[in-house]
Design a protein around this motif. Sequence first.
Motif, short mmCIF file in Angstrom:
data_model
loop_
_atom_site.label_atom_id
_atom_site.label_comp_id
_atom_site.label_asym_id
_atom_site.label_seq_id
_atom_site.Cartn_x
_atom_site.Cartn_y
_atom_site.Cartn_z
N GLU A 644 46.17 56.42 23.37
CA GLU A 644 46.99 57.10 23.89
C GLU A 644 46.80 57.66 24.63
OE1 GLU A 644 49.37 60.90 20.96
OE2 GLU A 644 46.59 60.33 21.11
N MET A 675 51.70 53.41 19.28
CA MET A 675 50.22 54.25 18.84
C MET A 675 50.06 55.74 18.09
SD MET A 675 47.54 53.22 21.60
CE MET A 675 49.40 52.81 22.76
N THR A 676 51.22 56.17 18.32
CA THR A 676 51.23 57.80 17.38
C THR A 676 50.80 56.98 15.79
OG1 THR A 676 53.82 57.46 18.03
CG2 THR A 676 51.80 59.01 19.19
#
Length: 813
Positions: A644, A675-676
């Motif tokens: 991240e 990613m989140t």
Amino acid sequence: MNPERLRRVEELYFRMLELSAVERERALGSVCADDAGLAREVRVLLAHDTRVGGFLESPALGAGFAVSGATTPDELVGTVAGRYRLDARLASGGMGTVYRATRDGEFTQHVAIKVVKRGMDTDEILRRFRAERQTLAALSHPNIAGVIDGGALPDGRPYLVMEFVDGVPIDQYCDQHSLKIEERLAIFRVVCDAVGYAHQRLVVHRDLKPANILVTPAGIPKLLDFGIAKVLSNADVPHTTMTTVQERRLTPEYASPEQITGRPVTTAADVHSLGVILYELLSGTRPYHFETRTTSEIERVITESEPPLPSTAVARAPASPTNPADASRATVSPPPGLLRSTAPDHLRRSLRGDLDTIVMTAMRKDPQRRYPTVEQLAADIDRYLRDLPISARKDTLSYRVAKFVRRNTAATLVASVAVLALAAVVTTVFWQARIAARERDAAFDARDQAEAINAFLQEMLRSADPSRHAGDVSVRELLDETAGRISNELADRPLTQASIRNTLGATYLSLGLYDEAESHLRAAYQQRVSLLGEGHHDVAESKHDLAALLYAKGKYPEAETLLREAMEVFRTIRGDHNADTARVASSLGAVLRAQNRLDEAERFHRESLAARMKMGNPESPEVAESLNNLGGVLRQQGKLSEAEDAVRRSLEIRRHVLGEEHPLTAQGYANLAVMTYALGKADEAERMFRRAIEIEEKVLAPDHPELATTLHSLSFVLVNRKDYAGAIPLIERAVVAREQTLGASDPRSIQVRLFLASTLRLAGRFGESERVLGMAVEHARVDAVPQELRAKLDEELELLRRARTGSPLEGSK
């Protein structure tokens, strides 16, 4: 007003500029005693004080920026332009004003904003702003200060948001640090790379000068105002002559003869300007000087007078500025030799010969007799620095021998002492002459190739002239027209043909047009291999670009083979830390990741990142690419926190350098969304996916593969939230885009269609699901579809059957 009258007004205007207000009135009363109208016209110009400068000649941005001398309050300071707060006025010119501005938000960003003055905000100017903004934003180069954004103020005046560069003009930087000739050439060489990069993308600067080339405290040169002249000048009119003060969109000291006389401007104009800049960097004085600065004098000096050689000019004391705008920079300068860390006599000897020739070749009056491209100018500088023969000089045997002796001084001295070795020395000299001849021939071949490319691209640009077409010409139309002509028009120049084919292929690839890209990239590769051999730089370049296409088409093993071969060539030719090797390492990492070879992929991405960081700017688009790719590998390895951080930093750089509305910025948002989501932040992921789609819909075609991927990714998030109604339209768009680009039988197209069928089933729309799934099964009958995908189709058919009949699902079903 007739032309003679205009010339008379202009001549008087410049004469009056040098006088005080009282002296002006006295002089005007005397000169215009019988023509009150003439005096009135001159007074109007003096009242506005537009001078020769203007919006395009604003001083360079940054610490070396010449702060505007005006003391009156500025109505725009403290106001907001789009997302930016205008903090201070930096400089003003006849065309507009430059402000330092700040953007507050997730991160603070300092920028420079150029606002067009009232009277320039016409529909035509606004149209040009819109048309050019995307072109300028696409100039993603570590040594070009990019255009970040643009828009219009509430009163309608357009503005451009530029990268803010903290630096000083290149001539000042070199003198302040007393750089040696070789060090000045090294910085200038970087500038040439940046200009050449823009030329390859069909952007001509038109106003290159030291004030538009800033060097940061770290010694990194940055070019400013790329393409702005084309935005604001009457660029679409083929024959615009420089007749009035208001029409001057250039700096005469650095302008080419064709610019001064209003002839068509090509990349050759930038080559001329670079020659003038190099002349000044080496000799400490400008080649051209004006007394009155009238149009007639400027035209005569630039088009007719031959400046002295730099080695001759260095004997003169540095000239006082002839442009009134430069007066604030005038100081009592030390001798040029002292500023170049050498004695004056040694400086003259250093410039005499090759450097004189390089500079004067770039500055030739006839564009056809200059270096045909910036790359050829840069190549001769490289040859000079390596003590090799330059292509611009007549290659005599004595000249080659002199080069040989300089490169082998010790061996030559020893040989001259031993009489018995005389024959060996003669033999060596002739052997070296043959080597130099081959080098010369290669240089001339490259120059001929560049000339042909330049001529072909100029004709290509002319074909986009609106006067030749009923409407605007799209990039696709221009590419198709060029592709249709290349075989016939360049049949006798196979290497030139290969270079243009490779560029066409790479451009088609960026548009997501894979079939067209493959046709040109493979043809270029085959031509280069047959003519140059496997170990040549251009062949390795073709292998990399062809591998990029194969990667996009999912042919990973083939792509890997080509990239490893290209890597070997680039490392042999250039070593480990250079742009070519770093680019191939990044691409190879992506291919390895696609094959789930994550440890190998991580190693190559870290190598690429280290090389790019070492090369200079830690916030370049190339560094952002390496961070982005590394983050993807780290995510798959489960190192989510580190991943991240890398992807967020990549997006931050792209937003800062490229601006919001750029394909790579959209890619950054999409990758950070992935990613989140992996970190359980579904709401943030959805917002970022939607932001990525918003950008991609503006800057990419509706069927572009990148947009299809983002639509698919967002739909996955929505399906997991059981928002089937929101997901289905996105998946349908992704199916259309995939099939148009890859074909309906490509496994990736079938995968998206399978996902659509599954989502329709979950939404209870069984009939539609069956129809979509049936088409996927039909397309999957080709051999290229892997067995595991066919198994998934069979599984979905069974799930659909059970859902329609109400049968319970077994186990994990």
